[in-house]
Motif scaffolding. Structure first.
Motif, short mmCIF file in Angstrom:
data_model
loop_
_atom_site.label_atom_id
_atom_site.label_comp_id
_atom_site.label_asym_id
_atom_site.label_seq_id
_atom_site.Cartn_x
_atom_site.Cartn_y
_atom_site.Cartn_z
N ALA A 163 0.86 -1.18 0.00
CA ALA A 163 0.00 0.00 0.00
C ALA A 163 0.90 1.23 0.00
O ALA A 163 2.09 1.16 0.34
CB ALA A 163 -0.92 0.01 1.22
N ALA A 164 0.33 2.35 -0.40
CA ALA A 164 1.07 3.61 -0.37
C ALA A 164 0.10 4.73 -0.04
O ALA A 164 -1.08 4.68 -0.39
CB ALA A 164 1.76 3.88 -1.71
N ARG A 165 0.61 5.72 0.67
CA ARG A 165 -0.21 6.87 1.01
C ARG A 165 0.70 8.08 1.20
O ARG A 165 1.93 7.94 1.30
CB ARG A 165 -1.02 6.63 2.29
N LEU A 166 0.11 9.25 1.25
CA LEU A 166 0.82 10.47 1.56
C LEU A 166 0.56 10.76 3.04
O LEU A 166 -0.58 10.99 3.44
CB LEU A 166 0.32 11.61 0.68
N ALA A 167 1.59 10.69 3.83
CA ALA A 167 1.46 10.85 5.28
C ALA A 167 1.89 12.25 5.69
O ALA A 167 2.54 12.98 4.93
CB ALA A 167 2.31 9.79 6.01
N LEU A 168 1.53 12.61 6.91
CA LEU A 168 1.78 13.96 7.41
C LEU A 168 2.69 13.92 8.62
O LEU A 168 2.47 13.16 9.57
CB LEU A 168 0.44 14.62 7.78
N ASP A 169 3.74 14.74 8.58
CA ASP A 169 4.65 14.91 9.71
C ASP A 169 4.68 16.39 10.04
O ASP A 169 5.35 17.18 9.38
CB ASP A 169 6.04 14.40 9.35
N GLY A 170 3.91 16.79 11.05
CA GLY A 170 3.76 18.21 11.34
C GLY A 170 2.98 18.87 10.23
O GLY A 170 1.82 18.55 10.00
N ASP A 171 3.63 19.76 9.49
CA ASP A 171 3.00 20.41 8.34
C ASP A 171 3.53 19.88 7.02
O ASP A 171 3.24 20.46 5.96
CB ASP A 171 3.22 21.93 8.41
N SER A 172 4.32 18.82 7.06
CA SER A 172 5.00 18.34 5.86
C SER A 172 4.41 17.00 5.42
O SER A 172 4.23 16.09 6.23
CB SER A 172 6.51 18.17 6.13
N TRP A 173 4.16 16.89 4.11
CA TRP A 173 3.66 15.66 3.52
C TRP A 173 4.82 14.85 2.95
O TRP A 173 5.75 15.40 2.37
CB TRP A 173 2.66 15.96 2.40
N PHE A 174 4.75 13.53 3.11
CA PHE A 174 5.78 12.66 2.54
C PHE A 174 5.14 11.32 2.17
O PHE A 174 4.18 10.87 2.79
CB PHE A 174 6.92 12.44 3.53
N PRO A 175 5.67 10.65 1.13
CA PRO A 175 5.15 9.33 0.74
C PRO A 175 5.54 8.27 1.77
O PRO A 175 6.60 8.35 2.42
CB PRO A 175 5.82 9.04 -0.61
N GLU A 176 4.69 7.28 1.89
CA GLU A 176 4.93 6.18 2.82
C GLU A 176 4.46 4.88 2.17
O GLU A 176 3.37 4.81 1.62
CB GLU A 176 4.15 6.42 4.12
N ARG A 177 5.32 3.86 2.22
CA ARG A 177 4.96 2.54 1.68
C ARG A 177 4.67 1.57 2.82
O ARG A 177 5.41 1.51 3.79
CB ARG A 177 6.08 1.98 0.82
N TRP A 178 3.60 0.82 2.67
CA TRP A 178 3.27 -0.22 3.63
C TRP A 178 3.49 -1.59 3.00
O TRP A 178 3.13 -1.82 1.84
CB TRP A 178 1.80 -0.11 4.05
N THR A 179 4.08 -2.51 3.76
CA THR A 179 4.19 -3.91 3.36
C THR A 179 3.16 -4.70 4.14
O THR A 179 3.18 -4.70 5.38
CB THR A 179 5.61 -4.44 3.62
N LEU A 180 2.25 -5.37 3.42
CA LEU A 180 1.10 -6.00 4.07
C LEU A 180 1.09 -7.52 3.96
O LEU A 180 0.21 -8.17 4.54
CB LEU A 180 -0.19 -5.46 3.46
N ASP A 181 2.02 -8.11 3.21
CA ASP A 181 1.96 -9.55 2.98
C ASP A 181 2.87 -10.35 3.89
O ASP A 181 3.05 -11.56 3.68
CB ASP A 181 2.28 -9.87 1.52
#
Length: 395
Positions: free
Chosen positions: A29-47
């Motif tokens: 999975a992938a999403r745009l995550a938030l750290d304070g006021d900054s957005w960054f991509p994040e990859r999830w491994t689910l298997d």
């Protein structure tokens, strides 16, 4: 395998960072995550045994509206808008940092063109985007090609959605608005052909929301049974049965959106479990429904659910990704056995499927196919307007 098309599953900051895109097999999975006021991509491994997240920040925070999508090899496709150029790259972890492989850019000279990623394609080796202009829409290959982004097909009209109808990533269903009406068409990306798929009534707006490749089950939105008011219905790809609109899928004063279909139910679309997201005045929750049943099972959504994201296993377990302060990367697993909603299934004669009226709708004759060659064959979908759709089943 299930594809989803009610909302663009390639997510960015426009939804507050709560969205999440999953590969077709649910491994990443992938999403745009938030750290304070900054957005960054994040990859999830689910298997694996436990889900885990890998942050993929770049040299500077991402802009709101940036889209991300997981690939089958664990890399993450990112789509950035730089002035009027749509720039694509693949992100991957490199020790403490983030590696970035540029893929090229697409420039849209026509003002007002909407350029979005299409749902993740089966196989996870390619990614596609849709450029929607004033009079036509263009399908682009933006990852997995030999020489950067490639223009594949132009479709007259304004298109939306996007559902994959085969495991090879060749047959793409799009909801096309043309002449004041919306109908679903199929784009053959190999032969660059466009053909009709879903036309329930001449004056209705018909959209394809989900498709399961194993069973052929289709989830449909149409206002054919009640003009001006879309209703959820279901049909079977290639079947001669009418599209049915179960009464149990109508939740008063709420929006009901299907987002996942249980795979593995070969030749048994009525047994597929369907997960639906319900949004109303008092919040949101999850419903589970099977076409063979007359009721839905209402379930509370896990706290911090990345709403609209989820995947079924072949064993009938619904996996929902969520984020809380205590659990930055979690997956809730829900199991709903057959008959949990208190629905008697032996309500009709042999070979009948309950339609919610107490009677049965004769099931299409289905026999197990003879073993064939191992090489998969991509068949053209049979347009649903060839079915006897004058007999709309609305109960």
């Amino acid at each position: 395998m299930t594809a989803c098309a009610i909302e663009t599953p390639s997510t960015g900051a426009e939804d507050g960072g709560t969205g999440c895109a999953l590969t077709a097999d649910g491994a990443y999975a992938a999403r745009l995550a938030l750290d304070g006021d900054s957005w960054f991509p994040e990859r999830w491994t689910l298997d694996g045994p436990e889900p885990y997240a890998v942050p993929l920040p770049g040299n500077q925070p991402e802009e709101p509206g940036t889209q991300v999508q997981p690939m089958g090899d664990g890399r993450v496709l990112i789509h950035r808008l730089v002035e009027r150029r749509h720039v694509f790259a693949l992100l991957y972890p490199t020790g403490p940092g983030t590696g970035e492989l540029p893929l090229g850019a697409v420039e849209c000279p026509e003002p007002g063109t909407r350029f979005t990623l299409l749902p993740p394609a089966p196989g996870g080796t390619r990614a596609y985007a849709l450029a929607v202009g004033a009079r036509s829409s263009v399908v682009w290959l933006v990852a997995g090609g030999a020489f950067g982004p490639k223009r594949l097909a132009e479709v007259p009209g304004r298109c939306s959605g996007g559902v994959w109808l085969d495991g090879a990533g060749r047959m793409l269903a799009l909801d096309r608005e043309l002449g004041g009406r919306t109908k679903t068409v199929v784009v053959d990306l190999e032969h660059v052909e466009v053909s009709p798929l879903l036309q329930i009534a001449e004056g209705s707006d018909d959209r394809l929301l989900l498709a399961d490749l194993d069973s052929g089950l289709l989830l449909i939105s149409s206002d054919a049974p009640s003009p001006g008011r879309p209703r959820l219905g279901w049909g079977v790809l290639g079947s001669t049965l009418p599209v049915r609109f179960p009464e149990c899928l109508r939740v008063p004063d709420c929006t009901v959106t299907p987002f996942a279909i249980q795979p593995g139910q070969v030749l048994m679309p009525e047994n597929c479990a369907v997960a639906l997201r319900v949004e109303g005045e008092f919040g949101g929750w999850v419903c589970v429904w099977r076409p063979a049943e007359r009721q839905v099972c209402h379930l509370p959504a896990p706290e911090g659910w990345l709403a609209g994201a989820g995947v079924w296993t072949r064993d009938g377990v619904l996996r929902l990704p969520y984020v809380t302060r205590e659990t930055p990367c979690g997956v809730a697993e829900l199991t709903v056995p057959r008959g949990e909603a208190g629905v008697p299934r032996d309500t009709g004669p042999a070979g009948a499927v309950p339609d919610g009226t107490g009677g049965g709708v004769p099931e299409a004759s289905r026999e197990a196919p003879e073993p064939g060659p191992a090489e998969p064959v991509t068949a053209r979908p049979v347009p649903l307007q060839q079915a006897p759709l004058g007999r709309l089943v609305t109960k």
